[in-house]
Design a protein around this motif. Structure first.
Motif, PDB file in Angstrom:
ATOM      1  N   PRO A 451       0.816  -1.231   0.000  1.00  0.00           N
ATOM      2  CA  PRO A 451       0.000   0.000   0.000  1.00  0.00           C
ATOM      3  C   PRO A 451       0.844   1.273   0.000  1.00  0.00           C
ATOM      4  O   PRO A 451       0.375   2.315  -0.474  1.00  0.00           O
ATOM      5  CB  PRO A 451      -0.804  -0.120   1.299  1.00  0.00           C
ATOM      6  CG  PRO A 451      -0.826  -1.581   1.623  1.00  0.00           C
ATOM      7  CD  PRO A 451       0.446  -2.156   1.086  1.00  0.00           C
ATOM      8  N   TRP A 454       1.195   3.034  -3.717  1.00  0.00           N
ATOM      9  CA  TRP A 454      -0.050   3.235  -4.447  1.00  0.00           C
ATOM     10  C   TRP A 454       0.210   3.704  -5.875  1.00  0.00           C
ATOM     11  O   TRP A 454      -0.537   3.404  -6.794  1.00  0.00           O
ATOM     12  CB  TRP A 454      -0.944   4.221  -3.704  1.00  0.00           C
ATOM     13  CG  TRP A 454      -0.254   5.536  -3.443  1.00  0.00           C
ATOM     14  CD1 TRP A 454       0.439   5.869  -2.325  1.00  0.00           C
ATOM     15  CD2 TRP A 454      -0.172   6.649  -4.318  1.00  0.00           C
ATOM     16  NE1 TRP A 454       0.973   7.123  -2.452  1.00  0.00           N
ATOM     17  CE2 TRP A 454       0.609   7.637  -3.674  1.00  0.00           C
ATOM     18  CE3 TRP A 454      -0.662   6.930  -5.596  1.00  0.00           C
ATOM     19  CZ2 TRP A 454       0.905   8.871  -4.256  1.00  0.00           C
ATOM     20  CZ3 TRP A 454      -0.367   8.155  -6.181  1.00  0.00           C
ATOM     21  CH2 TRP A 454       0.411   9.120  -5.505  1.00  0.00           C
ATOM     22  N   ALA A 457       0.661   0.646  -7.909  1.00  0.00           N
ATOM     23  CA  ALA A 457      -0.598  -0.079  -8.122  1.00  0.00           C
ATOM     24  C   ALA A 457      -1.343   0.503  -9.317  1.00  0.00           C
ATOM     25  O   ALA A 457      -1.891  -0.229 -10.154  1.00  0.00           O
ATOM     26  CB  ALA A 457      -1.456  -0.010  -6.857  1.00  0.00           C
TER      27      ALA A 457
END
Lengths: 508, 508
Positions: A451, A454, A457
Motif C-alpha cells: 500500500p 499506491w 498499483a
C-alpha cells in the motif's frame, strides 16, 4: 520492547548483549568511524610464506576466544574452513568465534568443533545444512548473530565486528600476499565478501593452492593487508566451487510467476536506458531475467549494470550490450569467473561497495529492480528467508534485505508452496526483510502491491495486471501453524544497520 | 640532539612540534593503527552532484584552519588546486593547510594565497617553481613539512596527517563518485597518489571535467569514499598533463654514466629472470633503461615488474614480454595512460602499496634495482634532492628515499655538474636520502661503492668496473660552499618513517 515489525524483544540477551530494536529501514543512523586495523612494518626481504596453517597459528599466535573470519566464495566446495578448524582443534584452542559470510553443508565438521568447545560463537549471513540444524537444536551456548551481507561489511568496516584473524581462501596468490579469485584450479571469481575482512582484520592469512611468481596480476586483495601466505594442496572440492547455477525453471506455474514479475517491471516503467538489475540464481529468478532480456531487446534498451551474484546469463547480457557493466561481489559459475578475468566492464566489488549502509553510497542504492525469493511473506509484506516451516534455520538474508532496501522496485517472487503451508501468511515466523522495503509480491495466486506504493498499483492496473489485496493471497485451506519452540534464543537476526529485527528460538 | 646522519636538531620547532630525530633507515618502528575516517549514511536516491566548488565548501562546510589535500597526477597542467584555492579566497577562509603530493610551477598563485593568509601551512613531497622560491624566502610562518611519497601515504593511512577535505582531480567520474584517470580529455593515468587521501579524509570531493553515466568502468577510486562530485569545465592545461617524458640524453658523458650504471646492475647479477626495476623519467635514467633492455634481450630475461612513474619505454618493455607486469602509481605520458586502460598486466597501485613503510609490505621492498638522481651526494653517500646550490628548495624526495630503502641495489647516477659545484661533496647541504640506503654512485669521474656493500665491490671489480673511493670523486678544483642561510627553519625534511632527517633554513 516491541520493534518496528512488531517483535517483542528483551533488553538484553545473554551471550549477545544489549538489544537495539529495529526502528525502520532508514531510521537508525549511528555516527561511526571506519575501523583502523593494526599496521605492520616489514623490512625489505622479509617474507610471508609459512610452512603450514599450524605455523601461522603459532606465529600470530591464535589464542582462546579469538574471532576468525572466512568468506564463502568457494561455496559448497570450500575446504579452507574445515582445514583451519582442524588445526585449531589439534592445537587445543577453545571458544573461538567464527565470522563467516555463509555456511554450507560442506561445513558439517563445524558441528563437532562446536560440540567439543573449539568453536563457541558464530556470526554469519546465511547458514544451511547440518550446521543450521545443530544450531536450531541449541548446540551453541551463545546465540548466533545473523547479519545481512551489507550489514556484515558495515559491521567489520566500522569496528562493530572485530576480527582477530581473517583467513582468505585465495585461488591465486603470490608469495607477498597479492590475491585474486580468477586464476588457478580453484578459481571462484570475485573475492568481494573478503574485502572488508582483509581491510580490517588484525591479522590476515592467505590460503592458496596456486602460488604464482610476484607480482600477481590482476590484484584483487593487495599485499599491503596480507601478513601470511600458506600454500596447501587444494582449497576444496572443485565440483562445489563455481558449480553452475540452478537451471531455469520449466515448471509452468513458476514460469508464469516469472512472466508476471517481468510484466511488473515493465509496467513500472523501468525497462528503459540505464536500467539496473539484481537477481539471484534460483530457477524462477533466471526465468524472470530471460523475460526481462526479451523486453530489453525488443525496445533496444541498454541497461547500466547488473549486480550481485553474477551468472552466465548476465555475462551474456553484458556481452550482448544489454548492460554496460557488471558489478560482481560473487560469481556463481565458470562463465562469471572467465568474464571477470577478461572483460574490464565486468568489475569486482567488495561487500561494502555492494551493500554496506555505512558508506558514502553502496551499489544496491542504485538498483532499479531486484528480484527476491521468500520462504514466507506476511500481510505486512515482511519476508522470512531465515527459518523453514518447522522453525529450523535454513538460510539467512544474504543480500536480501540490502537489495530490498536499496532498489526502487523490490519484487518478491514467492514460489508455489511445496509442503503444508501457504507462502503468504498472517505473520512470518522470522522477520528478515521488513515489509516497508518490499514493493510487490508475485505468487501463483496473483500480484499484491505494498500500500505504500499506491503509485505502482496504478501503473500495474493501467498495464492490465490484476492487483489483489495481499490478504487474499493467503491460502484459505491451509492454516499456518507456528511450530512449537523453546524460549531459548539460538539466533539474533540483525537488520543491516545492526538493530535487532527478530529472534530465532530453539526447536524441540 | 644529533640524528643518525649527523644533523643537529632542536627538540621542538615552532609551528611543527616535537622533533623525533632520524635514527636509521629501519630503526624507528612505531606501533600504529590505520586511520578510520568518519562514515556517512546515504539514503537510496540521495545524490552527490554539486553545483560548484563554492556549493561544496558551504555544504561541508570548509572552515578556517582545515587541512585540504590534493594529488599531483595532473602535474604542471593542474588547474584544480588553483580553482579550489580561488574559491577558498573568495569565501574569506584563513589559515588552511595544503597537503599536496607535489607542487609545480603551475601552482604559482599559491604564493599569493600564502601572502594573503588564506593558506598558512604546506605539507608536500616535492616543491618546485615559484612556490619553492617563496618558501625559501620565508613567506610561510609555519615550516613546510617535506615528506616522501611513501611517508605521506603512511602518515595519512595511519592518522599522522589528518585530512579534512580531499579534493580529487578525476579525469573521469560518474555522478555517484566512482573515479578513474584513464578516460576523458584530461586523462592522466594512475590516480595512485590520491588513494590514501580518498581512503582516509573526513570529506572527499571529486572534481571532474568528464562525467559519464553510472557506473564508471574501470573504477579506480570507489563511490563508497566519495561524498561530492563537481563537474567543471576543465581540470587544467592539457599540454602540462601527460606531457611526455624527458628525451633520452644524447650527451656523451651522460650516456657513458648510463652505460656504466647498466654494467653495475649486470655485474651485481641482477639481469636474470624475475628482475624488478624502477627509474625516473630523466634523460640519463631513460638511457640506463635502454642499456638494461639490451642486456635483458641478449640474455632472454623476463623481468617481474617495473615500478613507479611509468613511461612509454616501460610500456614497450611490458608489451615485448621483458616485464610481466607494470605497477603504476603515476603515468608520465600518453602511452602509459593508454596501456593502463588496455592492459590488465599494467596495474594501478596506490601510494601506500607503492612505498608506505607502515603496511604489510610495499612494492619498493620488492625492487631489485632503482636508478636515482641527485643534486648532491656526500662522502657518506647521503643524497640531497631538496635544495639547490644556493640553498633554495627546488624539489623533494618524492619516491627517492623510499625506493633507495627498499631496493636491493640503489644506484645514484650523478649527472655532470652544470654550474659551479661538484656533485660529490663532503657533506650535502640537505640530507634527503640517508647514505646507508645508497649502494653505488656513478659520476663522470667514476664509480663509488658504499663500504657497507663490500660484496658488491668485489662483483664490480670482477666485472672490470673500476671502483674508486667516493672521496676521490669530489671535484678537487671546485670547493663546495655552503650558502649563507638564516637560522629560521622554513622546511622540516621528514624521512619516510616520520622522523626528522634534516631542516631547510630561510635563504637571504
Amino acid at each position: 520492547m516491541v520493534n518496528a515489525v512488531g517483535r517483542e524483544l528483551p533488553e538484553l540477551i545473554e551471550g549477545y548483549g544489549a538489544v537495539v530494536p529495529f526502528a525502520g529501514a532508514f531510521a537508525t543512523r549511528p555516527r561511526l568511524r571506519r575501523h583502523g586495523a593494526r599496521t605492520r612494518i616489514l623490512r625489505p626481504g622479509e617474507g610471508k610464506r609459512r610452512a603450514s596453517l599450524e605455523d601461522v597459528f603459532r606465529r600470530i599466535p591464535v589464542t582462546d576466544g579469538m574471532t576468525l573470519s572466512f568468506h564463502h566464495h568457494l561455496r559448497d566446495g570450500d575446504g579452507v574452513v574445515n582445514a583451519v578448524l582442524a588445526t585449531a582443534a589439534a592445537l587445543g584452542l577453545r571458544d573461538l568465534t567464527l565470522a563467516i559470510s555463509s555456511v554450507f553443508a560442506v561445513h558439517a565438521p563445524l558441528v563437532e568443533h562446536i560440540e567439543s568447545g573449539v568453536v563457541g560463537g558464530l556470526d554469519s549471513d546465511y547458514i544451511a545444512g547440518p550446521v543450521a540444524d545443530a544450531i536450531s537444536r541449541g548446540v551453541l551456548v551463545r546465540p548466533v548473530i545473523l547479519r545481512t551481507h551489507g550489514g556484515r561489511a558495515g559491521a567489520i568496516e566500522c569496528g562493530r565486528l572485530e576480527i582477530d584473524v581473517a583467513f582468505i581462501a585465495a585461488p591465486a596468490a603470490d608469495d607477498y600476499g597479492n590475491l585474486n579469485g580468477v586464476a588457478g584450479p580453484s578459481a571462484c571469481g570475485s573475492l568481494g565478501y573478503a574485502f572488508p575482512d582483509a581491510s580490517c582484520a588484525e591479522h590476515v592469512v592467505a590460503v592458496t593452492d596456486h602460488l604464482v611468481p610476484y607480482p600477481l596480476s590482476p590484484i584483487s586483495i593487495p599485499q599491503t593487508r596480507v601478513d601470511h601466505v600458506v600454500d596447501i594442496e587444494s582449497l576444496g572440492r572443485r565440483a562445489g566451487i563455481a558449480s553452475g547455477t540452478t537451471r531455469m525453471t520449466e515448471d509452468p506455474v513458476r514460469l508464469e510467476i516469472a512472466r508476471t514479475a517481468a510484466t511488473v517491471i515493465e509496467a513500472a516503467g523501468l525497462i528503459a536506458d540505464g536500467f539496473s538489475y539484481q537477481t539471484g540464481a534460483g530457477g524462477t529468478a533466471l526465468a524472470v531475467t530471460k523475460f526481462v532480456r526479451q523486453m530489453m531487446e525488443e525496445r533496444g534498451v541498454v541497461g547500466s549494470f547488473a549486480l550481485g551474484g553474477i551468472t552466465a546469463q548476465l555475462v551474456e547480457m553484458l556481452e550482448a550490450g544489454l548492460f554496460r557493466s557488471l558489478l560482481d561481489v560473487q560469481g556463481f559459475d565458470l562463465a562469471a569467473v572467465a568474464s571477470l578475468a577478461a572483460n574490464s566492464s565486468h568489475q569486482e566489488i567488495g561487500a561494502g561497495f555492494y551493500a554496506s549502509p555505512f558508506s558514502s553510497g553502496c551499489a544496491v542504492d542504485r538498483l532499479d529492480c531486484v528480484i527476491l525469493g521468500a520462504t514466507e511473506v506476511d500481510v505486512d509484506f515482511n519476508v522470512n528467508v531465515v527459518t523453514g516451516s518447522h522453525g529450523r534455520i535454513m538460510g539467512g538474508s544474504g543480500g536480501h534485505s540490502d537489495a530490498a532496501a536499496g532498489a526502487r522496485l523490490a519484487i518478491v517472487v514467492a514460489n508455489p508452496p511445496r509442503g503444508e503451508r501457504s507462502v503468504v501468511v498472517d505473520r512470518v515466523l522470522t522477520a528478515t526483510t521488513p515489509g516497508e522495503t518490499v514493493d510487490v509480491v508475485v505468487t501463483e495466486d496473483g500480484v499484491a502491491v505494498n500500500p505504500r506504493r499506491w503509485d505502482l498499483a496504478g501503473s500495474l492496473a493501467a498495464a492490465g495486471v490484476a492487483v489483489r489485496d495481499i490478504a487474499e493471497l493467503r491460502s484459505a485451506t491451509i492454516a499456518a501453524q507456528a511450530p512449537e519452540a523453546c524460549a531459548r534464543v539460538v539466533a539474533v537476526v540483525e537488520y543491516r544497520d545492526g538493530t535487532v529485527i527478530d529472534l530465532v528460538r530453539q526447536v524441540r
